[in-house]
Design an enzyme around this catalytic site. Structure first.
Site, PDB file in Angstrom:
ATOM      1  CB  SER A 144      -0.842  -0.014   1.286  1.00 52.24           C
ATOM      2  OG  SER A 144      -1.444   1.237   1.529  1.00 52.24           O
ATOM      3  CE1 TYR A 159      -4.317  -1.881   5.104  1.00 57.63           C
ATOM      4  CE2 TYR A 159      -3.124   0.133   4.558  1.00 57.63           C
ATOM      5  CZ  TYR A 159      -3.852  -0.973   4.169  1.00 57.63           C
ATOM      6  OH  TYR A 159      -4.111  -1.182   2.826  1.00 57.63           O
TER       7      TYR A 159
HETATM    8  P1  NAD Z   1     -11.953  -5.399  -0.179  1.00 57.98           P
HETATM    9  O1  NAD Z   1     -12.467  -5.268   1.217  1.00 57.98           O
HETATM   10  O2  NAD Z   1     -12.791  -4.952  -1.309  1.00 57.98           O
HETATM   11  O3  NAD Z   1     -11.549  -6.914  -0.438  1.00 57.98           O
HETATM   12  C1  NAD Z   1     -10.810  -7.637   0.503  1.00 57.98           C
HETATM   13  C2  NAD Z   1     -11.270  -9.087   0.476  1.00 57.98           C
HETATM   14  O4  NAD Z   1     -10.475  -9.807   1.421  1.00 57.98           O
HETATM   15  C3  NAD Z   1     -12.732  -9.284   0.888  1.00 57.98           C
HETATM   16  O5  NAD Z   1     -13.406 -10.104  -0.035  1.00 57.98           O
HETATM   17  C4  NAD Z   1     -12.645  -9.931   2.249  1.00 57.98           C
HETATM   18  O6  NAD Z   1     -13.714 -10.829   2.530  1.00 57.98           O
HETATM   19  C5  NAD Z   1     -11.318 -10.677   2.129  1.00 57.98           C
HETATM   20  N1  NAD Z   1     -10.736 -10.962   3.428  1.00 57.98           N
HETATM   21  C6  NAD Z   1     -10.661 -10.149   4.512  1.00 57.98           C
HETATM   22  N2  NAD Z   1     -10.123 -10.792   5.545  1.00 57.98           N
HETATM   23  C7  NAD Z   1      -9.838 -12.036   5.107  1.00 57.98           C
HETATM   24  C8  NAD Z   1      -9.269 -13.173   5.715  1.00 57.98           C
HETATM   25  N3  NAD Z   1      -8.894 -13.170   7.005  1.00 57.98           N
HETATM   26  N4  NAD Z   1      -9.115 -14.298   4.981  1.00 57.98           N
HETATM   27  C9  NAD Z   1      -9.510 -14.342   3.684  1.00 57.98           C
HETATM   28  N5  NAD Z   1     -10.071 -13.299   3.061  1.00 57.98           N
HETATM   29  C10 NAD Z   1     -10.225 -12.157   3.771  1.00 57.98           C
HETATM   30  O7  NAD Z   1     -10.539  -4.651  -0.175  1.00 57.98           O
HETATM   31  P2  NAD Z   1      -9.535  -4.233  -1.336  1.00 57.98           P
HETATM   32  O8  NAD Z   1      -9.513  -2.761  -1.375  1.00 57.98           O
HETATM   33  O9  NAD Z   1      -9.765  -5.001  -2.581  1.00 57.98           O
HETATM   34  O10 NAD Z   1      -8.164  -4.678  -0.642  1.00 57.98           O
HETATM   35  C11 NAD Z   1      -7.377  -5.730  -1.134  1.00 57.98           C
HETATM   36  C12 NAD Z   1      -5.964  -5.504  -0.650  1.00 57.98           C
HETATM   37  O11 NAD Z   1      -5.481  -4.262  -1.167  1.00 57.98           O
HETATM   38  C13 NAD Z   1      -5.792  -5.398   0.870  1.00 57.98           C
HETATM   39  O12 NAD Z   1      -4.615  -6.070   1.250  1.00 57.98           O
HETATM   40  C14 NAD Z   1      -5.646  -3.913   1.109  1.00 57.98           C
HETATM   41  O13 NAD Z   1      -4.936  -3.635   2.283  1.00 57.98           O
HETATM   42  C15 NAD Z   1      -4.896  -3.506  -0.133  1.00 57.98           C
HETATM   43  N6  NAD Z   1      -4.963  -2.096  -0.499  1.00 57.98           N
HETATM   44  C16 NAD Z   1      -6.138  -1.530  -0.849  1.00 57.98           C
HETATM   45  C17 NAD Z   1      -6.145  -0.205  -1.209  1.00 57.98           C
HETATM   46  C18 NAD Z   1      -7.405   0.482  -1.590  1.00 57.98           C
HETATM   47  O14 NAD Z   1      -7.404   1.708  -1.634  1.00 57.98           O
HETATM   48  N7  NAD Z   1      -8.485  -0.240  -1.899  1.00 57.98           N
HETATM   49  C19 NAD Z   1      -4.968   0.553  -1.222  1.00 57.98           C
HETATM   50  C20 NAD Z   1      -3.784  -0.067  -0.886  1.00 57.98           C
HETATM   51  C21 NAD Z   1      -3.791  -1.395  -0.526  1.00 57.98           C
END
Ligand code: NAD
Length: 249
Positions: free
Chosen positions: A139, A152
């Site tokens: 991130s 985080y």
């Molecule tokens: P999201 O919430 O849309 O999707 C995350 C998915 O992970 C969900 O389907 C959830 O059910 C699943 N999940 C959560 N805990 C879990 C567990 N213990 N075991 C298995 N599955 C689990 O989020 P996203 O934005 O798609 O995030 C995906 C990744 O990207 C994460 O690691 C997040 O930290 C990272 N990220 C997101 C952003 C952003 O702005 N969206 C920015 C930087 C990093």
């Protein structure tokens, strides 16, 4: 023979959109998520895109459940070519001294241990089978410091460290491991965070040189590029995809 990708957090956001994009390239997808319904929905989307898929319900913070999704993949497809080690959660947005210890533990268990367990079991299969490619999800908070995301940010900096060190040990065995560092991207996770912390959305957009959030499609393009053989000599890198956000810090 079709390639095989495992995607954790495949039920939503970056994981789901990446699953769809890779399926359109004929790659079979194993969707891993703790949420059964959304994971199954992604499987249907992958099948509609013309690839094979199945769902494994697993909590990535539990080592035995991680081993289970790896074993089931090998049982069905024989190997794992690509791994998007992506499941993660954000925090409550509280200042660190107001954050309770249970929340700290939960974020570390899912974001940090979950990613380590995933690499541990998946890379073992890849190395035994001659190599493979892994993308870990860091991130912007994994490359710079920011307020209200101390735990985080610790886990996402950890992702950078595990990515670089895996390459030091296993690049010689045909393993490529890279990390992506997205800025705020319009996925369900971020929408919820901004609903809970509305004052943060405008300041987030204003702080991005391109003055908008990223899209999951843009991130999925990068992940697909890094995972597949279009990027055979990119290894141990952390690619920022954030509209210029971290370059101005
Ligand atoms: P999201 O919430 O849309 O999707 C995350 C998915 O992970 C969900 O389907 C959830 O059910 C699943 N999940 C959560 N805990 C879990 C567990 N213990 N075991 C298995 N599955 C689990 O989020 P996203 O934005 O798609 O995030 C995906 C990744 O990207 C994460 O690691 C997040 O930290 C990272 N990220 C997101 C952003 C952003 O702005 N969206 C920015 C930087 C990093």
């Amino acid at each position: 023979m079709s390639k095989v990708a495992v995607i954790t957090g495949g039920g939503s956001g970056l994981g789901r959109v990446t699953a769809k994009q890779m399926a359109e390239k004929g790659i079979n997808i194993v969707v891993v998520d703790v949420d059964q319904d959304s994971g199954q929905e992604t499987v249907e989307l992958v099948k509609q895109a013309g690839a094979d898929a199945f769902f494994v319900k697993a909590d990535v913070s539990k080592a035995d459940e991680v081993k289970k999704y790896v074993d089931q993949t090998v049982e069905k497809y024989g190997t794992i070519d690509y791994f998007f080690n992506n499941a993660g959660i954000s925090g409550s947005g509280k200042l660190f001294l107001e954050t309770d210890v249970d929340e700290i533990n939960k974020i570390v268990e899912i974001n940090m241990l979950g990613a380590l367990y995933g690499m541990h079991y998946v890379a073992d299969v890849m190395v035994k089978n001659g190599g493979g490619s892994i993308v870990n999800t860091s991130s912007s908070a994994g490359v710079i410091g920011q307020s209200t995301v101390v735990t985080y940010s610790a886990t996402k900096h950890g992702i950078v460290g595990m990515t670089k060190s895996m390459v030091a040990e296993y690049a010689k065995d045909g393993l490529r491991v890279n990390a992506i560092a997205p800025g705020p991207t319009e996925t369900p996770m971020v929408k919820k965070y901004f609903e809970d912390n509305p004052e943060m959305k405008e300041s987030a957009e204003q702080g991005i040189p391109q003055k908008r959030l990223g899209t999951p499609e843009e991130v999925a393009e990068l992940v697909t590029f890094l995972l597949t053989s279009y990027a055979p000599y990119i290894n141990g890198d952390v690619i920022r995809i954030d509209g210029g956000f971290t370059s101005t810090k």
